[in-house]
Design an enzyme around this catalytic site. Structure first.
Site, mmCIF file in Angstrom:
data_model
loop_
_atom_site.group_PDB
_atom_site.id
_atom_site.type_symbol
_atom_site.label_atom_id
_atom_site.label_comp_id
_atom_site.label_asym_id
_atom_site.label_seq_id
_atom_site.Cartn_x
_atom_site.Cartn_y
_atom_site.Cartn_z
ATOM 1 N N ASP A 533 0.825 -1.201 0.000
ATOM 2 C CA ASP A 533 0.000 0.000 0.000
ATOM 3 C C ASP A 533 0.863 1.257 0.000
ATOM 4 O O ASP A 533 2.032 1.236 0.354
ATOM 5 C CB ASP A 533 -0.918 0.016 1.223
ATOM 6 C CG ASP A 533 -0.134 0.121 2.526
ATOM 7 O OD1 ASP A 533 0.843 -0.639 2.666
ATOM 8 O OD2 ASP A 533 -0.475 0.945 3.386
ATOM 9 N N GLU A 534 0.259 2.367 -0.373
ATOM 10 C CA GLU A 534 0.845 3.702 -0.257
ATOM 11 C C GLU A 534 2.297 3.767 -0.776
ATOM 12 O O GLU A 534 3.188 4.290 -0.127
ATOM 13 C CB GLU A 534 0.784 4.176 1.203
ATOM 14 C CG GLU A 534 -0.633 4.356 1.713
ATOM 15 C CD GLU A 534 -0.699 4.887 3.122
ATOM 16 O OE1 GLU A 534 -1.721 5.507 3.458
ATOM 17 O OE2 GLU A 534 0.255 4.677 3.903
#
Length: 854
Positions: A533-534
């Site tokens: 993620d991210e």
């Protein structure tokens, strides 16, 4: 008053002038305004590519007040280093400038020619990019640094401990009392502080149930009371077991013993292996002649014993006849615990594992590696824990990591440390004995700063010894990569290069080490969470990635998806399923991913979450709902300046909000839940579920950015974990059946709100029955402060769950127990107290003059 420690010459401690200054400096933080009229733009580095998304124009004003000791001067080159959530947009100070070091470390440095005079007061006023809705946003353990001397923590910024609650306090942070300026960041925001008066109205509207007859939590599918005489379990039970081993039931039998049911004369027959019962399901029959349990598997038998223990304790071991037919709604019922940001050790995890078992949760997702720390011993790569598991004041990141998130830099601080292989084996053993699967997680390729810095330390060690080829094997930095980027947490050095072979060699080494531990524990590793993620806009100027893009025809921006595909395929070759956060899977090619890739949905209900969940369910993937505005247990439990928790997803997840979650009909949640601005909204089902498809489960997440103590972890988890367990196990009668394409808005009558409140009252009463067991187990759960109002000079009080003890004091008198409305004068303090009287909630104050306008 300003928190000030004046050093007298006769008692000045030994050490450098910087140490003496740190010991005596007065330090006070005051949040002035979350709604200033002028919000400067966020400064962006034009060299960062892709550009950082611009946040909404909102900001806050904050003061740091400094009182210099009377006889200590500031050394030349003085810097004040503190963790700050958000970015400084403007600094109003004649004495200091500011800059960001990395992540959340913000540095206030004396301007050239300026000095701090002994005995003088100084103020740093800043406008920053993130509103501070809680005092907990101000992070502790600020540091003074100067050239040529060791940095030192400012003593006044160290946290304290509340003697009543046992929780961390921040004595250097001023109270937040100005609701119009501090409760919201925009006129459209309808959030208001949960004052005692508002809490009183809330609890009164929900109603209070009578004492329940059946208290089993989570709620069974079916529970009935046949006729017959009672069964005296104080005589103990005599176990007859068929189809399994007693060893597999030891923790569940121990739970029965803890409520007073030991070995004895009452027949207890358990038959495991009934094919007519669903996996993890059971049938429990209690009659005057004894107890019979039938189950599909060992998990079901264990759950039956847990239900029996709860009910037996409620009936004080004299049980009326009871029949329970039960099975879980979802096969995946999980809890994610972040050990990376701030460490929490083996003992705390073992306590949580036991509580999970009692609540019939079956998956423990351990987050072991992130930017701020690496928390798992990997013997082949010792620097991961030698460097990555510790924050200290080596500002070079060479021997440890710089403190982030207000962490205490002392090596023996509880927030420092890691799980040894022995610790992890102990956790696996405890989980196995309770039919709980452990899912390890090391976030990659983003959120990997601890790993990158640790492997750089390894590189330097081996290169200095002339072993350059060995040094290069696990180096996670490509020297020729000149890409400049900023992660969402403001790191510019936290992303693995997905185009160099060292990255995949590193991943394979980590997975191999974890797989060996699982094999040693007799629980083969079947699910491994890769994070994904991210991921920041890295690799743009990486020579290796440019070559990879040219070779494969894949744009550089899409190489993160290729990383997910490659690692998931590596895991599949080992017989391991890959799990990842849903945004990391959104751009991956489903045909390039294994069929059983697990997606953990963390989009918001009013954002992308529903469409993302449905789209990924329709791919045939096991989808786990990790919705942040409902299941992120690091969010506050009330809209209050004194309530800890992050607020980026929602301002409040109280027990009711999580209880009311409808995981089987995500759009229907708009009928009962408001958005982050506390506004009613609409959830459209733009991506309907394919008939026959549904989510695989639900998981609560506790991220530990602001959770620095085990007591705080307990506080954030309990009793909300009860509601998570209820929703993962039982389908609520008031949850409407999912209809593809149907949209819902707030108050929609297709959700039976009367039935929901009736269900809530039953649930709240069962929660109240469970709280003394948490006291017995040493769990510092949240005691919800009482609701209260003063009407015509009389104090009225109520509580979130029935039967909670409420104390009050007026006019400075001693605490007294509240039993019924009572005449009072002036302000009244109130608190909720545990049944054993050993611990209390935060104290709240009700004022007579507020009753008229609340």
């Amino acid at each position: 008053m300003l928190v000030t420690a004046l050093l007298m010459a006769s008692t000045a401690p030994a050490g450098s002038a910087l140490e003496r200054l740190a010991a005596g400096l007065g330090y006070r933080v005051t949040v002035i305004d979350n709604r200033p009229a002028d919000c400067p733009p966020l400064p962006l580095d034009p060299a960062v590519a892709p550009p950082v998304p611009l946040p909404p124009r909102r900001c806050m004003v904050l003061d740091i007040d400094l009182d210099m000791p009377a006889n200590v001067a500031a050394p030349a080159g003085l810097e004040l280093r503190t963790s700050l959530i958000g970015s400084v947009l403007r600094l109003d100070s004649p004495d200091f400038t500011s800059r960001v070091e990395n992540g959340d470390v913000t540095i206030f440095a004396l301007k050239p020619g300026r000095t701090l005079v002994p005995g003088r007061h100084y103020r740093i006023r800043m406008t920053a990019s993130v509103p501070f809705f809680s005092r907990a946003f101000v992070l502790p353990n600020a540091v003074l640094a100067a050239p040529g001397v060791a940095p030192a923590v400012i003593a006044a910024t160290r946290p304290g401990t509340d003697p009543d609650t046992g929780l961390e306090t921040l004595p250097f942070v001023a109270p937040m009392t100005d609701e119009p300026r501090l409760a919201t960041a925009a006129a459209v925001d309808r959030n208001v502080w949960l004052t005692p008066e508002r809490a009183f109205a809330r609890y009164a509207a929900r109603g209070t149930a009578a004492a329940p007859d059946i208290v089993i939590l989570p709620k069974p599918v079916q529970a009935t009371r046949p006729d017959g005489a009672t069964l005296d379990l104080s005589r103990g039970v005599r176990l007859a077991l068929r189809g399994g081993s007693r060893t597999a039931l030891i923790p569940a039998l121990a739970g029965l013993a803890r409520v007073g049911v030991g070995s004895g004369a009452v027949p207890l027959s358990i038959a495991i292996g009934d094919p007519s019962i669903a996996p993890e399901g059971y049938r429990l029959d209690v009659a005057a002649t004894g107890i019979r349990i039938a189950s599909h598997d060992v998990a079901g038998a264990s759950y039956a014993l847990r239900s029996l223990a709860q009910q037996a304790a409620h009936e004080r071991l004299r049980m009326k006849p009871l029949t329970v037919v039960d099975a879980p709604r979802y096969g995946y019922r999980g809890l994610h615990v972040d050990l990376a940001r701030n460490f929490h050790g083996r003992d705390e995890i073992l306590r949580i594992v036991e509580q999970m078992a009692a609540l019939k949760l079956n998956t423990l997702h351990l987050h072991l590696g992130d930017d701020e720390g690496w928390r798992m011993e990997i013997p082949a790569l010792p620097e991961l824990t030698q460097v990555g598991a510790y924050r200290c004041l080596d500002l070079s990141d060479a021997t440890c990591l710089q403190p982030q998130l207000g962490a205490d830099p002392a090596r023996d601080a509880p927030t420092n440390g890691y799980l040894t292989t022995g610790d992890y084996l102990a956790i696996l053993a405890a989980a196995k004995a309770r039919q709980i699967t452990v899912v390890p997680s090391f976030d990659m390729p983003g959120h990997s700063r601890a790993a990158i810095k640790s492997m750089e330390a390894r590189y330097r060690r081996l290169a200095a010894a002339g072993r350059l080829a060995e040094a290069e094997r696990f180096r996670l930095v490509e020297p020729g990569d000149t890409t400049r980027y900023a992660s969402i947490q403001n790191y510019d050095d936290n992303t693995l290069n997905v185009c160099i072979q060292q990255t995949y060699r590193f991943v394979d080494t980590i997975v191999s080490a974890m797989a060996r531990l699982h094999q040693q524990a007799g629980v083969p590793l079947r699910l491994y969470h890769i994070g994904a993620d991210e991921t920041a806009g890295a690799w743009r100027n990486s020579p290796a990635c440019r070559a990879e893009a040219a070779r494969t025809g894949t744009p550089v921006a899409n190489l993160g998806a290729r990383f997910v595909e490659r690692v998931a395929t590596m895991l599949a070759a080992r017989g391991i399923h890959a799990g990842a956060w849903s945004d990391g899977l959104t751009h991956a090619d489903p045909s390039a991913l294994p069929a059983q890739t697990h997606s953990y949905i963390w989009g918001g209900l009013f954002d992308r979450g529903v469409a993302e969940a449905h789209a990924q369910v329709n791919r045939g993937w096991p989808v786990i709902l990790s919705i942040p505005d409902v299941t992120y247990l690091d969010m506050p439990q009330a809209v209050s300046p004194d309530e800890p928790g992050a607020t980026w997803a929602t301002r409040e997840i109280d027990l009711f909000r999580l209880y009311a979650f409808m995981p089987g009909n995500l759009p229907a949640n708009a009928a009962t839940i408001t958005n982050i601005l506390n506004q009613p909204g609409v959830i459209d089902d733009r991506t309907p579920l394919t008939p026959g498809h549904q989510v695989a489960g639900i998981q609560g997440q506790l991220w530990s950015e602001m959770v620095r103590r085990d007591s705080q972890m307990d506080y954030m988890l309990f009793p909300r974990l009860f509601a998570l367990a209820e929703r993962g196990w039982s389908r609520a009668a008031w949850e409407p059946a999912y209809v593809p394409g149907a949209a819902y808005s707030y108050g929609d009558e297709r959700v039976d709100h009367s039935a929901m409140l009736a269900g809530w009252r039953d649930f709240a009463a069962r929660v109240a029955e469970r709280l003394p067991a948490l006291d017995r187990d040493g769990i510092t759960y949240r005691l919800t402060p009482p609701g209260a109002r003063i009407v015509d000079g009389r104090l009225e009080a109520n509580s979130e769950t029935p039967g909670q003890r409420i104390d009050y004091r007026a006019d400075g008198a001693a605490w007294a127990r509240y039993a019924a409305p009572v005449a009072v004068t002036g302000a009244v303090d109130l608190r909720t107290v545990t049944a054993d009287g050993k611990r209390a909630s935060h104290t709240v104050t009700v004022l007579p003059e507020r009753a008229a306008w609340q």
